[in-house]
Design a protein around this motif. Sequence first.
Motif, PDB file in Angstrom:
ATOM      1  N   GLY A 159       0.786  -1.221   0.000  1.00 49.66           N
ATOM      2  CA  GLY A 159       0.000   0.000   0.000  1.00 49.66           C
ATOM      3  C   GLY A 159       0.822   1.276   0.000  1.00 49.66           C
ATOM      4  O   GLY A 159       0.265   2.368   0.053  1.00 49.66           O
ATOM      5  N   ASP A 160       2.134   1.166  -0.098  1.00 52.15           N
ATOM      6  CA  ASP A 160       3.004   2.339  -0.069  1.00 52.15           C
ATOM      7  C   ASP A 160       2.892   3.122  -1.377  1.00 52.15           C
ATOM      8  O   ASP A 160       3.161   2.604  -2.454  1.00 52.15           O
ATOM      9  N   TYR A 161       2.491   4.391  -1.277  1.00 49.54           N
ATOM     10  CA  TYR A 161       2.270   5.213  -2.466  1.00 49.54           C
ATOM     11  C   TYR A 161       3.561   5.456  -3.235  1.00 49.54           C
ATOM     12  O   TYR A 161       3.565   5.484  -4.471  1.00 49.54           O
ATOM     13  N   GLU A 162       4.668   5.610  -2.537  1.00 53.38           N
ATOM     14  CA  GLU A 162       5.963   5.816  -3.211  1.00 53.38           C
ATOM     15  C   GLU A 162       6.340   4.593  -4.056  1.00 53.38           C
ATOM     16  O   GLU A 162       6.856   4.730  -5.157  1.00 53.38           O
ATOM     17  N   GLN A 163       6.079   3.411  -3.537  1.00 53.00           N
ATOM     18  CA  GLN A 163       6.344   2.189  -4.288  1.00 53.00           C
ATOM     19  C   GLN A 163       5.453   2.130  -5.532  1.00 53.00           C
ATOM     20  O   GLN A 163       5.886   1.725  -6.608  1.00 53.00           O
ATOM     21  N   PHE A 164       4.219   2.544  -5.393  1.00 49.63           N
ATOM     22  CA  PHE A 164       3.288   2.617  -6.520  1.00 49.63           C
ATOM     23  C   PHE A 164       3.846   3.523  -7.615  1.00 49.63           C
ATOM     24  O   PHE A 164       3.886   3.152  -8.785  1.00 49.63           O
ATOM     25  N   LEU A 165       4.315   4.702  -7.242  1.00 43.43           N
ATOM     26  CA  LEU A 165       4.842   5.652  -8.224  1.00 43.43           C
ATOM     27  C   LEU A 165       6.089   5.132  -8.928  1.00 43.43           C
ATOM     28  O   LEU A 165       6.303   5.423 -10.105  1.00 43.43           O
ATOM     29  N   LYS A 166       6.902   4.349  -8.247  1.00 46.31           N
ATOM     30  CA  LYS A 166       8.120   3.799  -8.852  1.00 46.31           C
ATOM     31  C   LYS A 166       7.823   2.803  -9.970  1.00 46.31           C
ATOM     32  O   LYS A 166       8.688   2.510 -10.779  1.00 46.31           O
ATOM     33  N   CYS A 167       6.608   2.299 -10.031  1.00 43.11           N
ATOM     34  CA  CYS A 167       6.240   1.318 -11.059  1.00 43.11           C
ATOM     35  C   CYS A 167       5.993   1.946 -12.426  1.00 43.11           C
ATOM     36  O   CYS A 167       5.875   1.239 -13.416  1.00 43.11           O
ATOM     37  N   PHE A 168       5.906   3.271 -12.480  1.00 40.50           N
ATOM     38  CA  PHE A 168       5.627   3.947 -13.742  1.00 40.50           C
ATOM     39  C   PHE A 168       6.920   4.308 -14.462  1.00 40.50           C
ATOM     40  O   PHE A 168       7.742   5.039 -13.913  1.00 40.50           O
ATOM     41  N   PRO A 169       7.090   3.841 -15.697  1.00 42.94           N
ATOM     42  CA  PRO A 169       8.275   4.238 -16.459  1.00 42.94           C
ATOM     43  C   PRO A 169       8.153   5.708 -16.889  1.00 42.94           C
ATOM     44  O   PRO A 169       7.048   6.223 -17.050  1.00 42.94           O
ATOM     45  N   GLU A 170       9.269   6.347 -17.058  1.00 35.46           N
ATOM     46  CA  GLU A 170       9.254   7.758 -17.442  1.00 35.46           C
ATOM     47  C   GLU A 170       9.004   7.967 -18.926  1.00 35.46           C
ATOM     48  O   GLU A 170       8.621   9.060 -19.339  1.00 35.46           O
ATOM     49  N   ASP A 171       9.217   6.933 -19.737  1.00 34.60           N
ATOM     50  CA  ASP A 171       9.196   7.124 -21.183  1.00 34.60           C
ATOM     51  C   ASP A 171       8.041   6.436 -21.916  1.00 34.60           C
ATOM     52  O   ASP A 171       8.052   6.361 -23.143  1.00 34.60           O
ATOM     53  N   SER A 172       7.051   5.913 -21.188  1.00 36.99           N
ATOM     54  CA  SER A 172       5.918   5.289 -21.872  1.00 36.99           C
ATOM     55  C   SER A 172       4.664   5.366 -21.003  1.00 36.99           C
ATOM     56  O   SER A 172       4.732   5.583 -19.798  1.00 36.99           O
ATOM     57  N   CYS A 173       3.529   5.168 -21.648  1.00 34.13           N
ATOM     58  CA  CYS A 173       2.227   5.313 -21.008  1.00 34.13           C
ATOM     59  C   CYS A 173       1.838   4.057 -20.221  1.00 34.13           C
ATOM     60  O   CYS A 173       2.130   2.948 -20.639  1.00 34.13           O
ATOM     61  N   ARG A 174       1.169   4.258 -19.115  1.00 31.71           N
ATOM     62  CA  ARG A 174       0.601   3.168 -18.327  1.00 31.71           C
ATOM     63  C   ARG A 174      -0.766   3.604 -17.807  1.00 31.71           C
ATOM     64  O   ARG A 174      -1.074   4.789 -17.708  1.00 31.71           O
ATOM     65  N   TYR A 175      -1.574   2.622 -17.454  1.00 28.76           N
ATOM     66  CA  TYR A 175      -2.849   2.834 -16.779  1.00 28.76           C
ATOM     67  C   TYR A 175      -2.728   2.161 -15.420  1.00 28.76           C
ATOM     68  O   TYR A 175      -1.995   1.182 -15.273  1.00 28.76           O
ATOM     69  N   ALA A 176      -3.444   2.656 -14.447  1.00 21.12           N
ATOM     70  CA  ALA A 176      -3.356   2.046 -13.124  1.00 21.12           C
ATOM     71  C   ALA A 176      -4.668   2.179 -12.366  1.00 21.12           C
ATOM     72  O   ALA A 176      -5.440   3.109 -12.584  1.00 21.12           O
ATOM     73  N   ILE A 177      -4.873   1.227 -11.481  1.00 20.43           N
ATOM     74  CA  ILE A 177      -5.973   1.271 -10.528  1.00 20.43           C
ATOM     75  C   ILE A 177      -5.367   1.097  -9.147  1.00 20.43           C
ATOM     76  O   ILE A 177      -4.543   0.203  -8.936  1.00 20.43           O
ATOM     77  N   CYS A 178      -5.771   1.962  -8.233  1.00 16.23           N
ATOM     78  CA  CYS A 178      -5.219   1.950  -6.882  1.00 16.23           C
ATOM     79  C   CYS A 178      -6.364   1.913  -5.875  1.00 16.23           C
ATOM     80  O   CYS A 178      -7.321   2.678  -5.991  1.00 16.23           O
ATOM     81  N   ASP A 179      -6.275   1.021  -4.915  1.00 15.47           N
ATOM     82  CA  ASP A 179      -7.235   0.956  -3.818  1.00 15.47           C
ATOM     83  C   ASP A 179      -6.669   1.842  -2.701  1.00 15.47           C
ATOM     84  O   ASP A 179      -5.834   1.424  -1.916  1.00 15.47           O
ATOM     85  N   PHE A 180      -7.122   3.080  -2.668  1.00 12.02           N
ATOM     86  CA  PHE A 180      -6.570   4.106  -1.788  1.00 12.02           C
ATOM     87  C   PHE A 180      -7.323   4.135  -0.469  1.00 12.02           C
ATOM     88  O   PHE A 180      -8.538   4.286  -0.442  1.00 12.02           O
ATOM     89  N   GLN A 181      -6.588   3.984   0.639  1.00 13.27           N
ATOM     90  CA  GLN A 181      -7.197   4.042   1.966  1.00 13.27           C
ATOM     91  C   GLN A 181      -6.910   5.389   2.611  1.00 13.27           C
ATOM     92  O   GLN A 181      -5.813   5.930   2.478  1.00 13.27           O
ATOM     93  N   TYR A 182      -7.907   5.917   3.303  1.00 14.10           N
ATOM     94  CA  TYR A 182      -7.746   7.178   4.007  1.00 14.10           C
ATOM     95  C   TYR A 182      -8.655   7.179   5.238  1.00 14.10           C
ATOM     96  O   TYR A 182      -9.523   6.323   5.376  1.00 14.10           O
ATOM     97  N   GLU A 183      -8.409   8.147   6.115  1.00 13.38           N
ATOM     98  CA  GLU A 183      -9.228   8.265   7.325  1.00 13.38           C
ATOM     99  C   GLU A 183     -10.169   9.445   7.202  1.00 13.38           C
ATOM    100  O   GLU A 183      -9.750  10.554   6.890  1.00 13.38           O
TER     101      GLU A 183
END
Length: 83
Positions: free
Chosen positions: A47-71
């Motif tokens: 669930g670490d957001y920084e780890q999520f962001l590291k999965c995106f390459p800088e030079d190509s397009c991606r789509y993502a779905i994130c189950d975001f938890q908040y209080e």
Amino acid sequence: MSTDVAVSDACLEAFQDLKLKHNYKFIIYKISDDNKEIVVETTSDDGDYEQFLKCFPEDSCRYAICDFQYENEGNQNKILFYT
């Protein structure tokens, strides 16, 4: 307008696992190398957001779905779609 890009069955299965079973915190999708299908590139239960962001390459397009938890008067979650 038709794009002629199909969505693989694995994409729907991964989404259902995230939404209903909460097996994943995020899913990263990409267009296949032959440009004919959207496929699952990565899934994670981290669930670490920084780890999520590291999965995106800088030079190509991606789509993502994130189950975001908040209080907000207790723990809540939202499913977010990124393009």
